[in-house]
Design a protein around this motif. Structure first.
Motif, PDB file in Angstrom:
ATOM      1  N   TRP A 157     -70.021 -13.116   8.648  1.00 30.06           N
ATOM      2  CA  TRP A 157     -69.094 -12.823   9.724  1.00 30.06           C
ATOM      3  C   TRP A 157     -69.726 -11.836  10.698  1.00 30.06           C
ATOM      4  N   SER A 158     -69.027 -11.623  11.782  1.00 32.71           N
ATOM      5  CA  SER A 158     -69.419 -10.590  12.747  1.00 32.71           C
ATOM      6  C   SER A 158     -68.165  -9.796  13.135  1.00 32.71           C
ATOM      7  N   LEU A 159     -67.595  -9.120  12.141  1.00 33.57           N
ATOM      8  CA  LEU A 159     -66.395  -8.325  12.388  1.00 33.57           C
ATOM      9  C   LEU A 159     -66.711  -7.193  13.354  1.00 33.57           C
ATOM     10  N   PRO A 160     -65.761  -6.863  14.238  1.00 31.81           N
ATOM     11  CA  PRO A 160     -66.004  -5.745  15.164  1.00 31.81           C
ATOM     12  C   PRO A 160     -66.159  -4.438  14.421  1.00 31.81           C
ATOM     13  N   ASN A 161     -66.897  -3.535  15.008  1.00 33.20           N
ATOM     14  CA  ASN A 161     -67.169  -2.238  14.391  1.00 33.20           C
ATOM     15  C   ASN A 161     -65.966  -1.309  14.573  1.00 33.20           C
ATOM     16  N   PRO A 162     -65.262  -0.947  13.483  1.00 34.58           N
ATOM     17  CA  PRO A 162     -64.106  -0.047  13.621  1.00 34.58           C
ATOM     18  C   PRO A 162     -64.471   1.343  14.133  1.00 34.58           C
ATOM     19  N   LEU A 163     -65.768   1.695  14.065  1.00 39.12           N
ATOM     20  CA  LEU A 163     -66.204   3.013  14.513  1.00 39.12           C
ATOM     21  C   LEU A 163     -66.769   2.999  15.919  1.00 39.12           C
ATOM     22  N   SER A 164     -66.591   1.895  16.623  1.00 40.42           N
ATOM     23  CA  SER A 164     -67.045   1.835  18.012  1.00 40.42           C
ATOM     24  C   SER A 164     -66.093   2.624  18.900  1.00 40.42           C
ATOM     25  N   ILE A 255     -66.930   9.652  19.079  1.00 40.66           N
ATOM     26  CA  ILE A 255     -66.073  10.842  18.980  1.00 40.66           C
ATOM     27  C   ILE A 255     -66.883  12.053  19.398  1.00 40.66           C
ATOM     28  N   THR A 256     -66.435  12.712  20.447  1.00 39.08           N
ATOM     29  CA  THR A 256     -67.089  13.916  20.949  1.00 39.08           C
ATOM     30  C   THR A 256     -66.292  15.143  20.531  1.00 39.08           C
ATOM     31  N   THR A 257     -66.801  16.294  20.858  1.00 34.89           N
ATOM     32  CA  THR A 257     -66.123  17.536  20.509  1.00 34.89           C
ATOM     33  C   THR A 257     -64.814  17.708  21.265  1.00 34.89           C
ATOM     34  N   GLY A 258     -64.615  16.973  22.347  1.00 33.95           N
ATOM     35  CA  GLY A 258     -63.372  17.049  23.104  1.00 33.95           C
ATOM     36  C   GLY A 258     -62.516  15.820  22.926  1.00 33.95           C
ATOM     37  N   PHE A 259     -62.591  15.190  21.754  1.00 35.27           N
ATOM     38  CA  PHE A 259     -61.857  13.943  21.518  1.00 35.27           C
ATOM     39  C   PHE A 259     -60.350  14.176  21.543  1.00 35.27           C
TER      40      PHE A 259
END
Length: 305
Positions: A157-164, A255-259
């Motif tokens: 499969w090519s599931l989308p990246n949940p951490l994108s 995710i940045t420091t100002g997320f």
């Protein structure tokens, strides 16, 4: 030798007992009020004090009045973080409370087999610390080492990246929902158990269906519990910190420091040494949360809706 009898005015006795009663109440309340003052009131006062000053590299602390507050509302990074948690609130909270309500209604219906097991199993994720839950879900989200990556490799499969960057907010929402559905379910279920069973009997005599009883009896009767759960969820959404801060190491590009506003204030204080501006961000977020929670409370407890 004669003795004189002394008579005491009954009104004096009553006044003495009244004064003693007033002071005895404060004696019992004293320890709580002292702790409340030290851990709640004084930090807020000190934060307000810090927000009125600025501490430049040269010249020492300078009184700037409301300049820090004006800076907050023109700070693009803060506004982005506020918008992000607002979207999180609008999307995640209704889903979480809706699932919790459906589960509570199912358990309360009496037609669910093994309801004690389901009640305990659904509540159990709330007992898992947020850091542990985030690490667990973060491992499953991984495309190189986790469940998503294993599924892609196993089934081609090519599931989308949940951490994108496009999906990381939804991934965090899934973690928060998994953690707090059981907590809110217990609030709703406890409120449902206080409803007088005679109301159900009268509704069945009138020919009401289960769905009709839910809409006409159960939901109106637990309105107060729904408002409380909503307010708690609003406060939790604006205070979002643990989950994105832990996942920052797993998704550094997303995710940045100002997320979130809390992460932004934390970064300003401990990384940027901008304690005054960090206090201003915290005060502004506290006011925003308080106003929205108050409006929800007023709307939720109105009798004409």
């Amino acid at each position: 030798m004669t003795t004189k009898s002394i008579t005491v005015d009954p009104n004096v006795r009553v006044r003495k007992r009244t004064v003693a009663g007033r002071w005895s109440g404060w004696v019992f309340m004293g320890p709580f009020m002292l702790i409340f003052l030290l851990v709640f009131i004084l930090p807020i006062i000190y934060s307000i004090y810090l927000s009125l000053y600025r501490n430049p590299l040269v010249g020492g602390q300078i009184f700037v009045g409301l300049d820090n507050y004006l800076r907050v509302f023109s700070d693009g990074q803060f506004l982005q973080a506020l918008g992000r948690v607002s979207v999180f609130l609008i999307v995640q909270v209704p889903i979480m409370l809706g699932i919790a309500m459906l589960v509570a209604l199912a358990i309360d219906s009496g037609r669910l087999w093994g309801k004690s097991f389901f009640r305990l199993s659904i509540f159990m994720p709330y007992a898992v610390p947020g850091v542990v839950a985030t690490l667990m879900w973060g491992f499953m989200y991984g495309t190189q080492f986790g469940l998503v990556g294993n599924l892609n490799e196993m089934f081609s499969w090519s599931l989308p990246n949940p951490l994108s960057s496009d999906l990381v907010l939804a991934s965090i929402g899934n973690i928060v929902t998994w953690e707090y559905v059981g907590y809110n379910m217990l609030i709703f279920y406890s409120a449902l158990r206080t409803i007088n069973p005679s109301l159900y009997e009268a509704a069945r005599i009138d020919g009401a269906s289960e769905i009709t009883m839910v809409w006409a009896i159960k939901l109106p009767a637990i309105r107060g519990a729904m408002v409380v759960a909503t307010i708690f969820s609003i406060i939790g959404s604006f205070q979002l910190f643990n989950e994105p801060n832990i996942m920052k190491n797993l998704a550094p590009n997303a995710i940045t420091t100002g997320f979130t506003p809390n992460m932004y204030a934390y970064s300003l204080s401990f990384s940027g040494q901008q304690y005054n501006y960090a206090a201003t961000v915290a005060i502004v977020m506290g006011i925003v949360t308080m106003v929205i929670a108050y409006v929800v409370q007023l709307r939720g407890m109105r009798k004409d809706i």
